[in-house]
Design an enzyme around this catalytic site. Structure first.
Site, short mmCIF file in Angstrom:
data_model
loop_
_atom_site.label_atom_id
_atom_site.label_comp_id
_atom_site.label_asym_id
_atom_site.label_seq_id
_atom_site.Cartn_x
_atom_site.Cartn_y
_atom_site.Cartn_z
N LYS A 11 42.48 65.92 86.17
CA LYS A 11 43.37 65.18 87.09
C LYS A 11 42.86 65.25 88.51
O LYS A 11 42.21 66.22 88.93
CB LYS A 11 44.81 65.69 87.02
CG LYS A 11 45.03 67.14 87.46
CD LYS A 11 45.35 67.31 88.94
CE LYS A 11 45.46 68.77 89.34
NZ LYS A 11 44.71 69.12 90.51
N ASP A 142 50.53 72.09 85.98
CA ASP A 142 49.86 70.80 85.75
C ASP A 142 49.81 70.41 84.28
O ASP A 142 49.22 69.39 83.94
CB ASP A 142 48.42 70.87 86.27
CG ASP A 142 48.35 71.08 87.78
OD1 ASP A 142 49.28 70.67 88.48
OD2 ASP A 142 47.35 71.66 88.25
O1 C5P Z 1 51.30 76.95 87.62
P1 C5P Z 1 49.86 77.41 87.72
O2 C5P Z 1 49.61 78.63 86.88
O3 C5P Z 1 48.87 76.33 87.47
O4 C5P Z 1 49.67 77.84 89.24
C1 C5P Z 1 48.61 78.64 89.64
C2 C5P Z 1 48.94 79.28 90.99
O5 C5P Z 1 48.92 78.30 92.02
C3 C5P Z 1 50.31 79.92 91.08
O6 C5P Z 1 50.29 81.25 90.64
C4 C5P Z 1 50.61 79.82 92.57
O7 C5P Z 1 49.96 80.86 93.28
C5 C5P Z 1 49.93 78.54 92.97
N1 C5P Z 1 50.86 77.38 92.98
C6 C5P Z 1 51.82 77.30 93.98
N2 C5P Z 1 52.68 76.23 94.00
C7 C5P Z 1 52.61 75.27 93.07
C8 C5P Z 1 51.64 75.32 92.04
C9 C5P Z 1 50.78 76.41 92.03
O8 C5P Z 1 51.90 78.18 94.85
N3 C5P Z 1 53.45 74.25 93.12
#
Ligand code: C5P
Length: 316
Positions: A11, A142
């Protein structure tokens, strides 16, 4: 049936507007997701215990324990499946990577979405798309979009996705892969620090966090018009300054793409991949060739979007 193979796309974020940190450490955001023609392929087969094998681009960087995002998706689906029929057994997950790891392209989320869809088929769970999307949202921010694909607006921490209404225009992108990785949490943390420091003395001042990030109406109008030049002018990413602060070489990469005639240039997600919009397929080829000659990136790829989300490619 012994194995199911699913492919899932990388993406891009055409807009990524980030709010202040929330109590749970995530950031509320508004983003415009765009799935592009760079796919990982994931095969699941019944096995004695859950395990994962990774091959291809950056395979040695992918964790293969239970913190692997695809295995976490398998476990989340298993926990959600109604207890009937033969039941969801253990699986071997094989991930063939083409999406670079920790590159801002949500490759891990693509693998999780692919594993989810593949196990959903293997186990014949009977869950609806909507139920699958809800499970995806618990696995990572995502993952729900990687199932959906196309162009979509993401809200919350990115997991609440709504398809964007737009004509079927295909856009041509050049991706510049960097020699290195960036950690998504570290890039978000750098943005929080830059915002807290304020403009005084900063080389690249960043605006304070908006209380509530807003969808860019001009970007959505550009998408509805199908005009690549308008779209190129409206690309935006609140994480870009933070990514560049951690990976200063990206400044040169972005400038080189613009000098070579890109309609827009942006860090992809949390980086360090840079994305460039071209007017058409021919211009994208020219840009890719020129960019790879400048030495400002490890390698380049031409992709187009939007493409569909995770889809079964074979069931044997
Ligand atoms: O949800 P995911 O595991 O992909 O997110 C990875 C990291 O990115 C999270 O632990 C966080 O630190 C950061 N993140 C965030 N806000 C979001 C998406 C991700 O702070 N909306």
């Amino acid at each position: 049936m012994t194995g199911i193979t699913v492919r899932a796309p990388a993406k891009l974020n055409l807009q990524l507007a980030v709010g202040p940190p929330r109590a749970d450490g995530y950031h509320d955001l508004v983003t415009v997701f765009h799935a592009v023609s760079l796919f990982d392929q994931v095969t699941v087969e019944a096995a004695g215990r859950d395990e994962v094998t990774v091959t291809g681009e950056g395979a040695d960087l992918v964790p293969v324990g239970h913190d692997n995002l695809a295995l976490r998706a398998v476990a989340a689906l298993r926990a959600a499946v109604p207890d009937r029929g033969p039941g969801p057994g253990s699986v071997h997950v094989t991930i063939a990577k083409r999406i670079p790891v920790a590159a801002g392209l949500a490759g891990g989320s693509a693998d999780a979405a692919a594993a989810l869809l593949a196990c959903n088929e293997l186990w014949a769970t009977g869950l609806s798309q909507q139920q699958l999307g809800a499970i995806a949202a618990t696995v990572g921010s995502d993952v729900a979009f990687a199932l959906l694909g196309g162009t979509a607006v993401g809200r919350g921490r990115g997991e609440q996705v709504t398809p964007a209404l737009a004509p079927a225009t295909q856009y041509h992108w050049v991706l510049a892969f960097a020699d290195g990785q960036l950690s998504t949490p570290e890039v978000y943390a750098a943005l929080d620090r830059l915002r807290a420091a304020g403009p005084a003395g900063a080389a690249d001042p960043v605006a304070p966090a908006p209380a509530q990030p807003d969808l860019d109406a001009a970007l959505m109008a550009a998408l509805r018009s199908g005009n690549a030049a308008r779209l190129g002018a409206r690309l935006s990413n609140d994480l870009q300054t933070a990514a560049v602060s951690l990976f200063p070489a990206l400044r040169k990469t972005l400038a080189a793409g613009l000098e070579l005639g890109a309609l827009g240039a942006l860090v992809a997600g949390s980086g360090p991949t840079c994305m460039f919009l071209a007017a058409n397929a021919e211009r994208a080829l020219e840009l890719a060739v020129s960019l790879s000659g400048t030495g400002v990136c490890r390698s380049v790829a031409r992709v187009s979007g939007p493409v569909p989300g995770a889809a079964v490619v074979s069931a044997a």
